[in-house]
Design a protein around this motif. Structure first.
Motif, PDB file in Angstrom:
ATOM      1  N   SER A 200       0.718  -1.386  -0.075  1.00  0.00           N
ATOM      2  CA  SER A 200       0.038   0.181   0.266  1.00  0.00           C
ATOM      3  C   SER A 200       1.033   1.329  -0.023  1.00  0.00           C
ATOM      4  O   SER A 200       0.716   2.352  -0.218  1.00  0.00           O
ATOM      5  N   ILE A 201       1.757   0.870   0.896  1.00  0.00           N
ATOM      6  CA  ILE A 201       2.704   2.361   0.887  1.00  0.00           C
ATOM      7  C   ILE A 201       3.577   2.626   0.176  1.00  0.00           C
ATOM      8  O   ILE A 201       3.438   3.940  -0.980  1.00  0.00           O
ATOM      9  N   GLY A 202       3.947   1.907  -0.989  1.00  0.00           N
ATOM     10  CA  GLY A 202       4.151   2.012  -2.864  1.00  0.00           C
ATOM     11  C   GLY A 202       3.304   1.703  -3.764  1.00  0.00           C
ATOM     12  O   GLY A 202       3.314   3.277  -4.384  1.00  0.00           O
ATOM     13  N   ILE A 203       2.153   1.717  -3.413  1.00  0.00           N
ATOM     14  CA  ILE A 203       1.368   1.988  -4.534  1.00  0.00           C
ATOM     15  C   ILE A 203       1.108   3.325  -4.250  1.00  0.00           C
ATOM     16  O   ILE A 203       0.927   4.011  -5.320  1.00  0.00           O
ATOM     17  N   CYS A 284       0.919  -2.770  -7.917  1.00  0.00           N
ATOM     18  CA  CYS A 284       1.947  -2.318  -8.151  1.00  0.00           C
ATOM     19  C   CYS A 284       2.979  -1.801  -9.306  1.00  0.00           C
ATOM     20  O   CYS A 284       3.832  -1.125  -9.392  1.00  0.00           O
ATOM     21  N   GLY A 285       2.086  -3.338  -9.687  1.00  0.00           N
ATOM     22  CA  GLY A 285       3.093  -3.236 -11.235  1.00  0.00           C
ATOM     23  C   GLY A 285       2.988  -2.505 -12.458  1.00  0.00           C
ATOM     24  O   GLY A 285       4.017  -1.170 -12.917  1.00  0.00           O
ATOM     25  N   CYS A 286       1.926  -1.820 -12.397  1.00  0.00           N
ATOM     26  CA  CYS A 286       0.941  -0.407 -13.374  1.00  0.00           C
ATOM     27  C   CYS A 286       1.420   0.475 -12.944  1.00  0.00           C
ATOM     28  O   CYS A 286       2.037   1.347 -13.591  1.00  0.00           O
ATOM     29  N   ILE A 287       0.844   0.951 -11.647  1.00  0.00           N
ATOM     30  CA  ILE A 287       1.167   2.075 -10.862  1.00  0.00           C
ATOM     31  C   ILE A 287       3.110   2.517 -10.662  1.00  0.00           C
ATOM     32  O   ILE A 287       3.496   3.958 -11.081  1.00  0.00           O
ATOM     33  N   GLY A 288       3.751   1.465 -10.348  1.00  0.00           N
ATOM     34  CA  GLY A 288       5.148   1.597 -10.264  1.00  0.00           C
ATOM     35  C   GLY A 288       5.976   2.096 -11.764  1.00  0.00           C
ATOM     36  O   GLY A 288       6.474   3.252 -11.994  1.00  0.00           O
ATOM     37  N   TYR A 289       4.760   1.654 -13.102  1.00  0.00           N
ATOM     38  CA  TYR A 289       5.945   1.213 -14.170  1.00  0.00           C
ATOM     39  C   TYR A 289       5.494   2.944 -14.741  1.00  0.00           C
ATOM     40  O   TYR A 289       5.942   4.124 -14.882  1.00  0.00           O
ATOM     41  N   ALA A 290       3.964   4.090 -14.398  1.00  0.00           N
ATOM     42  CA  ALA A 290       3.406   4.668 -14.164  1.00  0.00           C
ATOM     43  C   ALA A 290       4.544   6.005 -13.889  1.00  0.00           C
ATOM     44  O   ALA A 290       5.174   6.585 -14.700  1.00  0.00           O
ATOM     45  N   ASP A 314      11.171   3.861   6.157  1.00  0.00           N
ATOM     46  CA  ASP A 314      11.677   3.423   6.496  1.00  0.00           C
ATOM     47  C   ASP A 314      10.402   2.444   7.417  1.00  0.00           C
ATOM     48  O   ASP A 314      10.962   1.351   7.931  1.00  0.00           O
ATOM     49  N   PHE A 315       9.332   2.850   7.007  1.00  0.00           N
ATOM     50  CA  PHE A 315       8.365   2.345   8.092  1.00  0.00           C
ATOM     51  C   PHE A 315       7.822   1.166   6.299  1.00  0.00           C
ATOM     52  O   PHE A 315       8.133  -0.238   6.826  1.00  0.00           O
ATOM     53  N   ALA A 316       7.617   0.962   5.539  1.00  0.00           N
ATOM     54  CA  ALA A 316       7.943  -0.015   4.413  1.00  0.00           C
ATOM     55  C   ALA A 316       8.521  -0.739   4.524  1.00  0.00           C
ATOM     56  O   ALA A 316       8.430  -1.820   4.345  1.00  0.00           O
ATOM     57  N   TYR A 317       9.974  -0.400   4.625  1.00  0.00           N
ATOM     58  CA  TYR A 317      11.354  -1.873   4.693  1.00  0.00           C
ATOM     59  C   TYR A 317      10.628  -2.671   5.525  1.00  0.00           C
ATOM     60  O   TYR A 317      11.628  -3.787   5.864  1.00  0.00           O
ATOM     61  N   VAL A 318      11.220  -1.983   6.631  1.00  0.00           N
ATOM     62  CA  VAL A 318      10.850  -2.506   8.076  1.00  0.00           C
ATOM     63  C   VAL A 318       9.253  -3.652   7.805  1.00  0.00           C
ATOM     64  O   VAL A 318       9.496  -4.593   8.177  1.00  0.00           O
ATOM     65  N   CYS A 319       8.664  -3.283   7.493  1.00  0.00           N
ATOM     66  CA  CYS A 319       7.589  -4.140   7.083  1.00  0.00           C
ATOM     67  C   CYS A 319       7.636  -4.897   5.898  1.00  0.00           C
ATOM     68  O   CYS A 319       7.316  -6.342   6.360  1.00  0.00           O
TER      69      CYS A 319
END
Length: 473
Positions: A200-203, A284-290, A314-319
């Motif tokens: 969710s953080i990445g998106i 993740c794939g499509c929005i990340g590519y965009a 940091d929080f994302a990587y901890v997750c």
């Protein structure tokens, strides 16, 4: 299907009061919730981080098509596997099979079961190595982000990932002493929560970058020959991208209690787990590519840099780290159980293997320690950590594991067992389309394996173990 989890001596001799199922194995207590959590934990893993890069290599058309195709194939063949759990088509009365290998043996014979075991355990070993690599990268990312925040963005902040791999290995040595895979449901639920969190953080960050006016260059066919890559690099990277997508869908399903009939509940969990995974993968794939375009990094979270908001990164990587700590056990416990079962069968009177030593642990009560289990499981974790230190190549390693494991475990054996069980006539319409599906997936897997091997060879030639920057694109 579960694979071998615990030695029979532990189940029957050390726990005589343990409830048994109708197949003679440990009573299955899985439910729709726990089985779905196991699937989400197994499917949504480190593979999600590379999907933006994979779609960048393939483009909007082929990238999305392969994503949906692997989802459809995985669901279809997994339902065929669920139908094969019982020795007959009767929903409850047929003899159950405790493990994937048992199913293959009952349908296709001992030789195929041995090949299945080789592919299955090889896949599990590869995944545990891959998770060690990814977890260490995530730990280093947290340290590097804090370094930039504290000392400024011009500081080099070079941090070795070896200490992080050692820390991860120490945690796994402790968790590995959990005797029974079925005691790990809490780990799967925790890992599933972590999966949703960092995805969710990445998106969210990708959407913010797109909405904020980022003008990343994308195309229907992906990276451009002559601009981003050469023609040969384009081919190899496309193959490797297919392997990364295959890795994202590689998993083994869990078993559930009966009644109700296991296969009906299992099909529901497959639908829930895979539809959830595919939705997150597509986002993740499509929005990340965009967001990043043809310059999408191998791990799309690293594309946001290590600056601000540093706490969110940091929080994302901890997750991610917590998820991989939990998921490592999901894949390692079957290996532990298989080796311990075989050793207990071969040396049933060996006290080193069978003797349990009770130790009083404050708050937790009595904890049984088996010296063989302690030595063997500790050695396994150390070996996987050492291999990860030698070959710390994220994308290439994931692609190779996915290419090797996807076809035999997800496609070939479920299809062959489905053909064998109802005795589908040779050259009938159903037999033909199943064979076409099998051969097409074999071709795709071979191509993906070739691309990943080429990528590994290239990385090994340029690898500098103490100066490598784990965050380059």
């Amino acid at each position: 299907m579960d694979i071998d989890q615990t030695p029979e001596t532990e189940t029957l001799e050390n726990c005589p009061s343990m409830k048994l199922d109708d197949d003679g194995g440990v009573k299955r207590t899985g439910t729709l919730v726990t089985a779905s959590a196991h699937i989400i934990t197994a499917v949504i893993g480190s593979g999600v981080l590379s999907l933006a890069w994979a779609i960048a290599q393939l483009g909007w058309v082929a990238g999305v098509a392969f994503l949906l195709m692997f989802s459809f194939i995985t669901y279809t063949t997994s339902t065929l596997l669920a139908d094969s759990y019982r020795s007959t088509y009767q929903p409850i009365k047929g003899n159950g099979n405790c493990t994937y290998m048992d199913v293959v043996k009952s349908r296709l014979g001992g030789r195929k079961a041995q090949l299945c075991g080789l592919a299955q355990y090889g896949n599990l070993i590869g995944i545990t190595i891959g998770y060690t690599i990814t977890a260490s990268i995530s730990m280093v990312a947290v340290l590097r982000s804090n370094c930039f925040h504290k000392h400024g963005h011009l500081v080099k902040c070079s941090i070795s990932y070896y200490p992080c791999m050692i820390i991860f290995a120490v945690i796994q040595i402790i968790l590995s002493q959990i005797q029974n895979f079925h005691e790990l449901s809490w780990l799967s639920i925790a890992a599933a929560v972590m999966s949703f969190s960092y995805s969710s953080i990445g998106i969210g960050l990708s959407m913010a970058q797109v909405i904020g006016g980022g003008h990343a260059r994308t195309s229907l066919t992906g990276v451009t020959i002559g601009v981003d890559v050469s023609s040969s690099e384009k081919i190899w990277k496309c193959f490797q991208a297919i392997g990364d997508i295959a890795f994202a869908y590689a998993y083994s399903t869990d078993t559930v209690m009966s009644p109700p009939p296991e296969k009906k509940v299992m099909k529901k969990t497959l639908l829930i787990g895979l539809s959830t995974a595919t939705t997150i993968y597509a986002l993740c794939g499509c929005i990340g590519y965009a967001a990043f375009g043809n310059k999408a990094p191998g791990n799309f979270l690293t594309g946001f840099g290590f600056y601000e908001p540093f706490w969110l990164i940091d929080f994302a990587y901890v997750c991610i780290t917590i998820h991989l700590i939990c998921a490592y056990q999901h894949f390692a416990q079957p290996i532990f159980g298989y080796v311990e079962k075989r050793c207990s069968q071969k040396w049933p009177e060996n006290n080193f293997i069978k003797t349990e030593h009770g130790i009083n642990v404050p708050v937790c009560g009595t904890w049984n320690i088996n010296l063989f289990r302690l030595v063997w499981r500790t050695a396994y974790v150390i070996v996987t950590a050492v291999i990860a230190m030698i070959f710390p190549f994220f994308n290439e390693f994931l692609g190779l594991i996915g290419a090797i494991s996807f076809y035999p475990l997800t496609v070939y054996f479920p299809i062959e067992m489905h053909i064998k069980q109802p005795k589908i006539p040779k050259y009938s319409f159903k037999w033909i389309w199943l064979q076409i599906l099998s051969w097409a997936c074999l071709f795709v897997s071979l191509a993906a394996a070739a691309g990943s091997i080429q990528g590994l060879i290239k990385e090994v030639k340029t690898y500098k173990p103490f100066k490598i920057n784990m965050f380059t694109t």
